[in-house]
Design a protein around this motif. Structure first.
Motif, PDB file in Angstrom:
ATOM      1  N   TYR A 143      37.718  11.137   4.492  1.00 15.08           N
ATOM      2  CA  TYR A 143      37.348  12.041   3.405  1.00 15.08           C
ATOM      3  C   TYR A 143      36.516  13.223   3.883  1.00 15.08           C
ATOM      4  O   TYR A 143      35.893  13.924   3.079  1.00 15.08           O
ATOM      5  CB  TYR A 143      36.581  11.271   2.329  1.00 15.08           C
ATOM      6  N   PHE A 156      37.610  12.581  -6.461  1.00 15.30           N
ATOM      7  CA  PHE A 156      38.167  11.288  -6.067  1.00 15.30           C
ATOM      8  C   PHE A 156      38.756  10.605  -7.293  1.00 15.30           C
ATOM      9  O   PHE A 156      38.201  10.688  -8.385  1.00 15.30           O
ATOM     10  CB  PHE A 156      37.074  10.392  -5.471  1.00 15.30           C
ATOM     11  N   GLU A 181      40.492   5.496  -5.541  1.00 13.17           N
ATOM     12  CA  GLU A 181      39.840   5.807  -4.265  1.00 13.17           C
ATOM     13  C   GLU A 181      38.379   5.348  -4.282  1.00 13.17           C
ATOM     14  O   GLU A 181      37.886   4.794  -3.291  1.00 13.17           O
ATOM     15  CB  GLU A 181      39.927   7.297  -3.979  1.00 13.17           C
TER      16      GLU A 181
END
Length: 395
Positions: free
Chosen positions: A123, A145, A149
């Motif tokens: 990320y 997100f 996730e």
């Protein structure tokens, strides 16, 4: 059990016990009972905040309410986090550039990072600079997100990592809970303990998130919140719910759609961000005066006031109380104080015990001063110490 308020109809004797046994203290609250004990982000003095483990510990330590601050995922799911930021990094003075160390890594903001996302290479490309309430800020944001996730990869970390160092032992264990999970926990533990555990959600940065939901074509945060709360508790003023916000217009919006109790948060300084957007010149200190309280009475059931607005301190000692509680009570407004923390760093020096800023001081003495002027409830990182203080006052 005898010192804990409950919304369950089977325990009217508890109210009588509190009033009769603590008359000197409790008769100054609006309802004549001991103040509500609100676990601030859970038992956040002992475990990473806004985790189911922290909320569960707060309940075990005697909290009447648990407090989830709410943010949105990319797909519009309400999650419990103190800020939209999952992790924050420093900016250069220009406010346009992320500050980096000699090895090129972003410099972590060590008091405003509450998850492990900064350590997850997958990320790294979601590190961005945004404007939050008009100010540039850099980090990883919840709304970038999906809920899937967040559940799969993101784990909570101690936000005050250099101060509450023992809490770091619990880093990376707990996922980011959804509002639905917080509700389930509160309702399940209420049944198991035969006492009602309320929830006290805060809509974080509602103007910011309204821009996000408008752009995404999602329902606004307030509507998502009411859908879940009404389904779980009904649309009733006596439900064990308080909804709080530092902004005003979203509480006014909520008032037009719910009977649930609403609380206007008041900081010691500054102003509501929606007032900045609308050009309203009033600040929080203005709202704490009689005309401001008259205004708040039009849409809210109470105020959540910074401790400085109730019993100020000059850093060394507690000063005489203000008239805020008297003025609020004259308008039938509840007053909930925030935030009570046990460590010396957060107490006036006269209440410190020992020399370490992280050592626990005399929070009970601080609380006593607030309870004696009629505070109706309080937020604390240390619910066990709050419950001990209330029990002592009720003797």
């Amino acid at each position: 059990m005898l010192n804990r308020r409950t919304f369950l109809p089977v325990l009217p004797a508890v109210v009588c016990f509190n009033v009769a046994h603590a008359q000197r203290v409790v008769n100054k609250t609006l309802n004549g009972r001991l103040p509500l004990l609100i676990a601030h982000r859970g038992a956040s003095g002992y475990l990473p905040e806004h985790t189911l483990a922290a909320y569960a510990l707060g309940i075990e330590q005697g909290a009447d309410f648990i407090e989830p601050d709410l943010v949105l995922s990319q797909d519009g799911v309400l999650h419990a986090r103190h800020e939209p930021l999952l992790a924050r990094v420093h900016l250069e003075p220009d406010g346009l550039t992320i500050k980096r160390s000699a090895d090129g890594k972003p410099v972590l903001h060590r008091t405003d990072t509450s998850t492990n996302v900064w350590q997850l290479e997958k990320y790294a490309d979601r590190l961005v600079i945004k404007h939050l309430d008009g100010k540039p800020i850099a980090g990883w944001f919840a709304e970038d997100f999906t809920a899937a996730e967040l559940r799969a990869d993101i784990r909570a970390q101690e936000r005050l990592r250099d101060f509450r160092q023992t809490n770091n032992a619990f880093n990376d264990r707990y996922p980011i809970p959804t509002l639905a999970e917080v509700i389930e926990l509160a309702k399940r533990r209420s049944l198991e303990l035969s006492r009602t555990i309320g929830i006290y959600p805060e809509t974080k940065h509602p103007s910011y998130f309204k821009s996000f939901t408008d752009a995404k074509g999602l329902p606004r945060m307030e509507d998502l919140l009411l859908t879940q709360l009404h389904a779980a508790y009904g649309n009733s003023r006596v439900a064990p719910i308080f909804i709080q916000s530092f902004e005003v217009s979203n509480l006014q919006y909520l008032r037009s759609r719910t009977k649930l109790q609403l609380i206007q948060l008041l900081s010691a300084n500054g102003k509501p961000y929606d007032f900045q957007l609308s050009g309203d010149s009033r600040g929080y200190q203005d709202l704490a005066l009689a005309p401001g309280l008259d205004f708040i009475k039009g849409y809210a059931d109470g105020i959540g006031a910074h401790t400085q607005l109730i019993v100020p301190t000059d850093g060394r000692r507690l000063l005489p109380p203000t008239e805020l509680i008297n003025e609020a009570h004259a308008r039938s407004l509840l007053v909930h104080g925030w935030t009570f923390r046990a460590e010396n760093q957060f107490l006036p020096s006269e209440l410190a015990l020992g020399s370490s800023p992280a050592a626990k001081g005399d929070m009970a003495a601080q609380l006593r001063a607030f309870v004696e002027v009629g505070m109706d409830g309080f937020f604390t990182d240390h619910p066990d110490l709050g419950r001990e203080a209330l029990t002592a006052l009720a003797r």
